[in-house]
Structure formats: structure tokens, C-alpha cells
Scaffold this motif. Structure first.
Motif, PDB file in Angstrom:
ATOM      1  N   UNK A 176      40.468  32.741  36.412  1.00  0.00           N
ATOM      2  CA  UNK A 176      40.142  33.201  37.768  1.00  0.00           C
ATOM      3  C   UNK A 176      38.881  34.043  37.767  1.00  0.00           C
ATOM      4  N   UNK A 177      38.991  35.258  38.319  1.00  0.00           N
ATOM      5  CA  UNK A 177      37.832  36.156  38.380  1.00  0.00           C
ATOM      6  C   UNK A 177      37.248  36.455  37.010  1.00  0.00           C
ATOM      7  N   UNK A 178      38.060  36.335  35.961  1.00  0.00           N
ATOM      8  CA  UNK A 178      37.592  36.571  34.597  1.00  0.00           C
ATOM      9  C   UNK A 178      36.448  35.645  34.202  1.00  0.00           C
ATOM     10  N   UNK A 264      50.837  46.413  48.108  1.00  0.00           N
ATOM     11  CA  UNK A 264      50.180  45.741  46.983  1.00  0.00           C
ATOM     12  C   UNK A 264      48.760  45.356  47.343  1.00  0.00           C
ATOM     13  N   UNK A 265      47.949  45.283  46.311  1.00  0.00           N
ATOM     14  CA  UNK A 265      46.575  44.798  46.464  1.00  0.00           C
ATOM     15  C   UNK A 265      46.317  43.748  45.392  1.00  0.00           C
ATOM     16  N   UNK A 266      45.639  42.695  45.769  1.00  0.00           N
ATOM     17  CA  UNK A 266      45.228  41.681  44.803  1.00  0.00           C
ATOM     18  C   UNK A 266      43.818  41.216  45.128  1.00  0.00           C
ATOM     19  N   UNK A 267      43.143  40.707  44.109  1.00  0.00           N
ATOM     20  CA  UNK A 267      41.785  40.199  44.325  1.00  0.00           C
ATOM     21  C   UNK A 267      41.822  38.675  44.248  1.00  0.00           C
ATOM     22  N   UNK A 268      41.697  38.036  45.407  1.00  0.00           N
ATOM     23  CA  UNK A 268      41.688  36.575  45.430  1.00  0.00           C
ATOM     24  C   UNK A 268      40.463  36.081  44.661  1.00  0.00           C
ATOM     25  N   UNK A 269      40.623  35.077  43.800  1.00  0.00           N
ATOM     26  CA  UNK A 269      39.468  34.538  43.056  1.00  0.00           C
ATOM     27  C   UNK A 269      38.697  33.561  43.938  1.00  0.00           C
ATOM     28  N   UNK A 290      39.660  25.514  35.336  1.00  0.00           N
ATOM     29  CA  UNK A 290      40.597  25.388  36.459  1.00  0.00           C
ATOM     30  C   UNK A 290      40.692  26.767  37.105  1.00  0.00           C
ATOM     31  N   UNK A 291      39.723  27.069  37.971  1.00  0.00           N
ATOM     32  CA  UNK A 291      39.701  28.412  38.574  1.00  0.00           C
ATOM     33  C   UNK A 291      38.953  28.383  39.905  1.00  0.00           C
ATOM     34  N   UNK A 292      39.074  29.517  40.589  1.00  0.00           N
ATOM     35  CA  UNK A 292      38.379  29.661  41.874  1.00  0.00           C
ATOM     36  C   UNK A 292      39.211  29.171  43.050  1.00  0.00           C
ATOM     37  N   UNK A 293      40.530  29.444  43.015  1.00  0.00           N
ATOM     38  CA  UNK A 293      41.434  28.917  44.040  1.00  0.00           C
ATOM     39  C   UNK A 293      41.511  29.789  45.296  1.00  0.00           C
TER      40      UNK A 293
END
Lengths: 317, 317
Positions: A176-178, A264-269, A290-293
Motif C-alpha cells: 500500500x502506502x509503503x 479510528x483513523x486510517x490512511x487510504x492508499x 498489488x497496491x493503491x486500492x
């Protein structure tokens, strides 16, 4: 000797990719998952899990395959997934193509809209039936399966892809963001989402509009939403929480007595589109991305995982 | 001196009749409720509370008024009521007139029926949105109001209407099956219903067919049903329970892991139609009957209660 595959990332995308690869190859592969965070501390764990595939032909097919998967999961009697109906109120009339995958879709009549509307923006409306999938429960379910199939999970932060050396025949990147640092992809950006989980068992329909949503899980509702692009802040913002609660209470008055369960907080990729493709890495090791969803990871995960398994097959055959 | 009114029966029909009378007359009436059983030990407390008005023009109007009442109750943020959607699968195509009161009504297409069907009897289908009202919570809510308004509740079995002497100016009879002995009405008969309450939070849609139903309350599902006419047996029948669970699990496979919460039996006060009318009793005391609601008491209660209040008004003015 079995082919060695490493999956980077243990959110829903990484875990489901690992499982799909194992199911496609039976015993001929040895899967290792390396991840900085594992459930319940992944980005996926913050997601509300409303099934809403993204736009585009490819996403629609991923969505279709994911919905079939969720139906099977539900029919097995598992917790954390179900069929849900609800309302999507719109300021501009929208009818995205993925609605073809939904059930009981109805464009609301003017009089229905008038009855349901709670804000001036509620000018049009849709009613439909979709599904929810609770990421934490589902990741646990998949993790048990991949462990039974012989996978190894290593919790460790990879700073540089070179750290993997030549230990693996295929790298599957589900970070994801990684991927921003690990694969120098600056097109993937955080889209901060803050939510409030509340208990209010009598609300059985989801309700969304341009600014707010009330979504449904097994034992709570999820109220949202914020969409703060390029914001990396993972702390709870009290003002945002108050706005989220207030806005949703206007839409659904009976929420006024709901009990707050958690913030809650999350960072969408976020990315303009999912990156799901093969490339050849520095030392000739194939890498499958397989990322960036964005906000659609739960909705697309199984279709993407099956495509990852196909790409692995195309490499190994 | 305020007019003295006695309401016989403390199920949803008695309690709501008392409240509607108080609301119609403000302080000019003194309401006493006399009942053998009070909530949570009334017949109403066993009801699943799915809103499904009976056939006929009069019932439809009672249903309409009741639904408006339930919407207000929901919007106040009370527990024990909500909007719910679901499926009604049919062996013969039916489209009763009360569906006009429902939302999001859709006749399922052949392909939808094929996808949903789990038994040969599932030949046709409807999807719609209705409401549920949990009798125990709602009776408690109404009881608090009538107590605040000055009502008295006396728990006592009345064997003969003469026991009331000349203590009251109006008698309101909401005794349901009790009317058989108390008012010699042999047309009211028990229709025994056995249900199983289960916990299965992921099932969010009701599902009914000719033989079975899975209905929804705040924190449980209600599985049914039996319809044993003229059966007075209030004991739990193990065989019926097994059949109810098995039948509903075929309809909704994910119920297989549901946890049983309780078993219950109730005797629906069955009659070809509701008796809601005025008569003059032996010692010239007006009697207003409001009984014989069968399985529709929750669905019709408020419309009936308002009509009772009107009848009281017609007597006292």
C-alpha cells in the motif's frame, strides 16, 4: 524444491494474495509474508468494509469476483459479513456501473426522496442491497488458512527491497502506502479517513450522502467520513469526530442515542488506479505489484488476489 | 370529577389503548388498567413485532397510523424498533394491499427468484422494507407514559365482568383470548405460535416463506413458525423447535452457526376479524371492545388505540 514467494504486507491485500497463490499452486510454493504491521493494526482494520467496487471495467470484474467470494464466506456461517440494504442520497444524480453487481437497485421517486431527504443536498437517491465484510475478522479467517497451508509470517519493517537479497523467487508487493518509499512511487498518496464506531442496533440500513455515511458491521455502525488528501496524521481529531457524529445524526435522527464504541483513523492508499502488474526487479527477481486500492481494498481484494495468482503462474510456468 | 375508565388487559393493545385515551382527554379521565399478566409476561411479549398489517380497508388504515407512530418512536432514538428490509418468497404469487404501506417494494425477477430460492415452494418473491417494533421495550415505554399521566395498574384476574360493579364509567376490553370467557365470545380462538430467538448479527434481512420466517429485532433474530389452531399448550415442543431451526437454516445457510437465545410460545388471539366496537353492558356501562388481532396486534395497535379513544369520546361528549 518448492518455489519461494514473499508477500510484502499483511493487510487484506497481502493476506488474500498469499492465500490465492497457495490455492492456485497447492504444495508447490512456499509463501512467506513480511510485514511491519499485522491485523488488527493494519490499514485494512480501520475500513468499514462496505462493498462498493471502483469505476472501470477491470475494477468491476475484481468486484464481481470479490462479491462471489463474500457470498461463499457468508454461506459458511462466518461472522463479520452480511448482506445489507440502504440509501445513497445524491446532490447530482449518479448511477455508477458497479451498481450492476448490487441487488434490489431502485432509483427513488421524487416523493420518496422528499420523504427521506434531511439536507438540501439530498436531491436524488438510490436504494440498493450490497454486502459488508469486516476486515479484522476476515483477515483472521484467511490468516488461519494460509498458516494451515504452511505459510510463515515475519513481522519486520523492510526499509529497502535489497534487504530481501536472493532469498525469494517472486516478490509480491502489497505494501500500500509503503510502496511510496519501497518502490519510489510518488503517485500513491495517503487519503486520511477518520471514523467513529457506535452501537445502535436498531439501525439496519446504511445511509450515505456526499459528506457522511453510516455503515453497518456485525455489532456496530461506522460513521464517517473525512477525506484528507496527503495528510499523514494518525491522531484522532476531536472536531472531525464531532462533525461526523452531528452530520450522521441529522441524516438518521435515531442515532442521537447511539453509544460511542471507538474512534479510528486510517490512511487510504490512494492512487488514480490500482497498480496490479508484473515487473522485473534489479536482480532479475520478478515483482508483482498489488497496491493503491484507495477506499476500495475490501471491495476488490479477492479479484485482485486471483489476478496476482495468475501472474505468479505466468512467471513460473 | 374525572371520568373513570378501566382498561382490561396489559398487552400492547391494552397499554396503547390506555395511552391513546389519556392523550385524547388530557386530565379529564382517570385510567385504571386491570390485567392478569403484565409485560414481559403477556402474549404481546412473545411477538416478533414485524409490521405486516392485515387485509381489509379498516386494517390498512390502522396499519398506516401504526407505522406513523413507529416512525416517530424510531426518530426519538428509542431502542426496540427499526426499519428493516427483506424477502418474502411465495409458492403462489401474492401482492396484498398493505404492501402500499411498505417501502422499496420490488417484485423479484425470475432470475432473482432462482438465485434466492432454496426450496421448490420458492416460485415467486418480493423484496420490501418494513419496520419492527419490539413489544417488550415498547410496552415499557408506553407504560412509563401512562403512569406519568396518572394511570393505575392493578394486577388481578377478573373472572366475571360483574366484579367491576359500578366503579367505572367506561370499560375497555383488551383481554384478547380472555374475551372467550369474560364476554362469551367463542369466535376468538388460540392460534399457538412457537418461536426460537437466536443471535446471529450478520443476518440483516428478514426472510419469509409459506412455512418459515426469520425476523429481526435489536439484538436477536426470531425464527418461526407454527400455527396450531385451537391449541392451548404453552409448553415448548422440542420437535417444533428443531423443525423451525432446520427450515430456516435451509433458507439462510449462514444461520447454521447462530446461537440459541431462548424458546418461546404464545397464543395468538385469532378471530376472523378484529372486534373493535362499542356495546352497552348489563348495568348500562358502555364497553368498548378491542381484541382479536391474531398475529397482527403489533402492526395494528396504534390505529386501533386511536379508534378506541374516539369511541370513548363519542360516549363522553
Amino acid at each position: 524444491m518448492p518455489t519461494k514467494i514473499v508477500v510484502l504486507g499483511a493487510g487484506i491485500i497481502g493476506i488474500s494474495s498469499a492465500l490465492a497463490i497457495q490455492e492456485a499452486f497447492d504444495k508447490d510454493v512456499q509463501v512467506t509474508i513480511i510485514a511491519e504491521n499485522v491485523s488488527p493494526n493494519t490499514t485494512s482494520d480501520v475500513a468499514a468494509g462496505l462493498i462498493e467496487p471502483a469505476e472501470g471495467k477491470r475494477a468491476k470484474e475484481w468486484g464481481r469476483l470479490t462479491i462471489n467470494r463474500i457470498k461463499e464466506y457468508i454461506n459458511e456461517g462466518n461472522l463479520g459479513a452480511g448482506e445489507i440494504s440502504g440509501y445513497w442520497m445524491q446532490s447530482k444524480q449518479e448511477h455508477p456501473e458497479w451498481l450492476d453487481l448490487m441487488k434490489n437497485v431502485r432509483v427513488l421517486s421524487n416523493s420518496e426522496v422528499t420523504e427521506i431527504a434531511k439536507r438540501p443536498q439530498h436531491k436524488f437517491g438510490l436504494f440498493y442491497t450490497t454486502w459488508y465484510l469486516e476486515p479484522t475478522r476476515y483477515i483472521d479467517y484467511c490468516t488461519k488458512k494460509i498458516m494451515e497451508n504452511g505459510a510463515k509470517i515475519i513481522q519486520r519493517k523492510i526499509e529497502n527491497i535489497d534487504e530481501l537479497g536472493n532469498d525469494f523467487d517472486v516478490i509480491v508487493n502489497c505494501t500500500g502506502l509503503g510502496s511510496r518509499v519501497l518502490f519510489n512511487d510518488e503517485t500513491i498518496r495517503p487519503c486520511r479517513g477518520q471514523i467513529v464506531r457506535v452501537s445502535c442496533p436498531q439501525v439496519r440500513h446504511f445511509f450515505m450522502d456526499d459528506d457522511y455515511y453510516t455503515l453497518i458491521n456485525d455489532n456496530c455502525l461506522i460513521l464517517g467520513r473525512t477525506k484528507d488528501m496527503d495528510c499523514w496524521d494518525l491522531t484522532i481529531d476531536k472536531k472531525s469526530a464531532d462533525k461526523i457524529i452531528e452530520g450522521n445524526c441529522i441524516n438518521i435522527p435515531s442515532l442521537s442515542n447511539a453509544k460511542i464504541v471507538s474512534h479510528n483513523v486510517g490512511l487510504r492508499p490512494w492512487r488514480t488506479s490500482v497498480k496490479l502488474e508484473k515487473e522485473i526487479g534489479k536482480n532479475n527477481t520478478p515483482i508483482i505489484h498489488n497496491y493503491g486500492h484507495g477506499g476500495n481494498g475490501i471491495s476488490l481484494h479477492w479479484g485482485c488476489a486471483l489476478e496476482v495468482a495468475q501472474l505468479v503462474k505466468s512467471i513460473l510456468v
